[in-house]
Design a protein around this motif. Structure first.
Motif, PDB file in Angstrom:
ATOM      1  N   PRO A 117       0.818  -1.214   0.000  1.00  0.00           N
ATOM      2  CA  PRO A 117       0.000   0.000   0.000  1.00  0.00           C
ATOM      3  C   PRO A 117       0.854   1.267   0.000  1.00  0.00           C
ATOM      4  O   PRO A 117       1.915   1.309   0.629  1.00  0.00           O
ATOM      5  CB  PRO A 117      -0.802  -0.092   1.304  1.00  0.00           C
ATOM      6  CG  PRO A 117      -0.716  -1.510   1.731  1.00  0.00           C
ATOM      7  CD  PRO A 117       0.563  -2.058   1.169  1.00  0.00           C
ATOM      8  N   ALA A 118       0.352   2.294  -0.717  1.00  0.00           N
ATOM      9  CA  ALA A 118       1.077   3.562  -0.808  1.00  0.00           C
ATOM     10  C   ALA A 118       0.179   4.726  -0.414  1.00  0.00           C
ATOM     11  O   ALA A 118      -1.018   4.739  -0.719  1.00  0.00           O
ATOM     12  CB  ALA A 118       1.584   3.778  -2.233  1.00  0.00           C
ATOM     13  N   ILE A 119       0.784   5.677   0.255  1.00  0.00           N
ATOM     14  CA  ILE A 119       0.153   6.956   0.580  1.00  0.00           C
ATOM     15  C   ILE A 119       0.953   8.010  -0.164  1.00  0.00           C
ATOM     16  O   ILE A 119       2.172   8.085  -0.007  1.00  0.00           O
ATOM     17  CB  ILE A 119       0.199   7.234   2.100  1.00  0.00           C
ATOM     18  CG1 ILE A 119      -0.517   6.134   2.881  1.00  0.00           C
ATOM     19  CG2 ILE A 119      -0.383   8.622   2.410  1.00  0.00           C
ATOM     20  CD1 ILE A 119      -0.242   6.154   4.388  1.00  0.00           C
ATOM     21  N   VAL A 120       0.282   8.809  -0.986  1.00  0.00           N
ATOM     22  CA  VAL A 120       0.965   9.838  -1.774  1.00  0.00           C
ATOM     23  C   VAL A 120       0.371  11.200  -1.421  1.00  0.00           C
ATOM     24  O   VAL A 120      -0.838  11.406  -1.578  1.00  0.00           O
ATOM     25  CB  VAL A 120       0.830   9.580  -3.291  1.00  0.00           C
ATOM     26  CG1 VAL A 120       1.549  10.675  -4.083  1.00  0.00           C
ATOM     27  CG2 VAL A 120       1.376   8.202  -3.654  1.00  0.00           C
ATOM     28  N   PHE A 121       1.210  12.097  -0.935  1.00  0.00           N
ATOM     29  CA  PHE A 121       0.791  13.471  -0.637  1.00  0.00           C
ATOM     30  C   PHE A 121       1.088  14.316  -1.868  1.00  0.00           C
ATOM     31  O   PHE A 121       2.174  14.843  -2.033  1.00  0.00           O
ATOM     32  CB  PHE A 121       1.533  13.995   0.589  1.00  0.00           C
ATOM     33  CG  PHE A 121       1.177  15.400   1.015  1.00  0.00           C
ATOM     34  CD1 PHE A 121       0.028  16.048   0.576  1.00  0.00           C
ATOM     35  CD2 PHE A 121       2.016  16.076   1.884  1.00  0.00           C
ATOM     36  CE1 PHE A 121      -0.283  17.330   0.981  1.00  0.00           C
ATOM     37  CE2 PHE A 121       1.710  17.358   2.304  1.00  0.00           C
ATOM     38  CZ  PHE A 121       0.559  17.991   1.854  1.00  0.00           C
ATOM     39  N   ALA A 122       0.082  14.413  -2.743  1.00  0.00           N
ATOM     40  CA  ALA A 122       0.226  15.188  -3.975  1.00  0.00           C
ATOM     41  C   ALA A 122       0.164  16.678  -3.657  1.00  0.00           C
ATOM     42  O   ALA A 122      -0.683  17.119  -2.887  1.00  0.00           O
ATOM     43  CB  ALA A 122      -0.879  14.804  -4.953  1.00  0.00           C
ATOM     44  N   CYS A 123       1.049  17.431  -4.253  1.00  0.00           N
ATOM     45  CA  CYS A 123       1.120  18.867  -3.976  1.00  0.00           C
ATOM     46  C   CYS A 123       0.143  19.682  -4.808  1.00  0.00           C
ATOM     47  O   CYS A 123      -0.360  20.701  -4.345  1.00  0.00           O
ATOM     48  CB  CYS A 123       2.539  19.370  -4.221  1.00  0.00           C
ATOM     49  SG  CYS A 123       3.715  18.608  -3.130  1.00  0.00           S
ATOM     50  N   ASP A 124      -0.093  19.271  -6.020  1.00  0.00           N
ATOM     51  CA  ASP A 124      -0.935  20.047  -6.929  1.00  0.00           C
ATOM     52  C   ASP A 124      -2.343  19.471  -6.931  1.00  0.00           C
ATOM     53  O   ASP A 124      -2.653  18.539  -7.679  1.00  0.00           O
ATOM     54  CB  ASP A 124      -0.332  20.048  -8.330  1.00  0.00           C
ATOM     55  CG  ASP A 124       0.966  20.825  -8.368  1.00  0.00           C
ATOM     56  OD1 ASP A 124       1.127  21.760  -7.555  1.00  0.00           O
ATOM     57  OD2 ASP A 124       1.823  20.505  -9.202  1.00  0.00           O
ATOM     58  N   THR A 125      -3.197  20.048  -6.077  1.00  0.00           N
ATOM     59  CA  THR A 125      -4.516  19.475  -5.855  1.00  0.00           C
ATOM     60  C   THR A 125      -5.663  20.455  -6.068  1.00  0.00           C
ATOM     61  O   THR A 125      -6.819  20.062  -5.972  1.00  0.00           O
ATOM     62  CB  THR A 125      -4.608  18.937  -4.419  1.00  0.00           C
ATOM     63  OG1 THR A 125      -4.338  20.010  -3.515  1.00  0.00           O
ATOM     64  CG2 THR A 125      -3.602  17.812  -4.194  1.00  0.00           C
TER      65      THR A 125
END
Length: 183
Positions: A117-125
């Motif tokens: 499992p991956a958690i991705v904190f995307a900056c451009d939202t």
């Protein structure tokens, strides 16, 4: 060398300054974590004056090989969770396109291949954001393609895309609780 506790967290740092300091602080709350530092992240670390001083239960792995040799641990069950935080629009776009040519994108790709499992904190939202740069608050205006890529990444299996520091903090805490309950 001491035996490495397994399974463990894998945290990939990219070249985004968006909540970089706060994401960096979250790593310090974990135990048994490998920090994968991209070349761009090394530059951001210097800009913010941060040092890679972690407890002995953590390892720091730098982007120094063309094939990202350090990610081989995924094939041996070394990781239970991947966090990519903060994730630049470049990293998100490469992940969506299946390109794994940096340590961060390779970590994400190997996690997918090994069903981690991956958690991705995307900056451009959002079409307009405020972010803290090394010299103060700045406004940024993500391009439509950046917003589209963030949306596309949300459809990936075993990938939880978060859009704020609060969501990142909660996603990491939720994963910790899940791991403890299966412990």
């Amino acid at each position: 060398m001491a035996k490495v506790h397994s399974p463990r967290w894998a945290w990939a740092l990219t070249g985004s300054g968006h909540f970089f300091v706060e994401s960096f602080a979250l790593i310090h709350e974990l135990e048994h974590c490998d920090i994968f530092v991209s070349k761009a992240a090394n530059e951001v670390l210097r800009m913010y004056g941060l040092k890679l001083d972690f407890p002995d239960t953590m390892r720091v792995l730098h982007d120094k090989t063309a094939s990202a040799v350090p990610v081989g641990g995924f094939y041996h069950g070394l990781y239970h969770t991947v966090v990519v935080a903060p994730a630049t629009s470049n990293t998100v776009a490469k992940c969506v396109a299946g390109i794994s040519d940096t340590i961060a994108t390779n970590v994400f790709a190997q996690a997918g291949k090994c069903r981690v499992p991956a958690i991705v904190f995307a900056c451009d939202t959002a079409p307009e954001l405020e972010t803290m740069a090394p010299h103060g608050l700045v406004k940024v205006y993500p391009r439509p393609i950046d917003l589209e890529n963030t949306e596309r990444l949300k459809s990936f299996e075993r990938t939880h895309v978060v859009e704020s520091l609060a969501e990142l903090t909660e996603a990491v805490a939720a994963r910790r609780r899940e791991l403890e309950s299966h412990g």
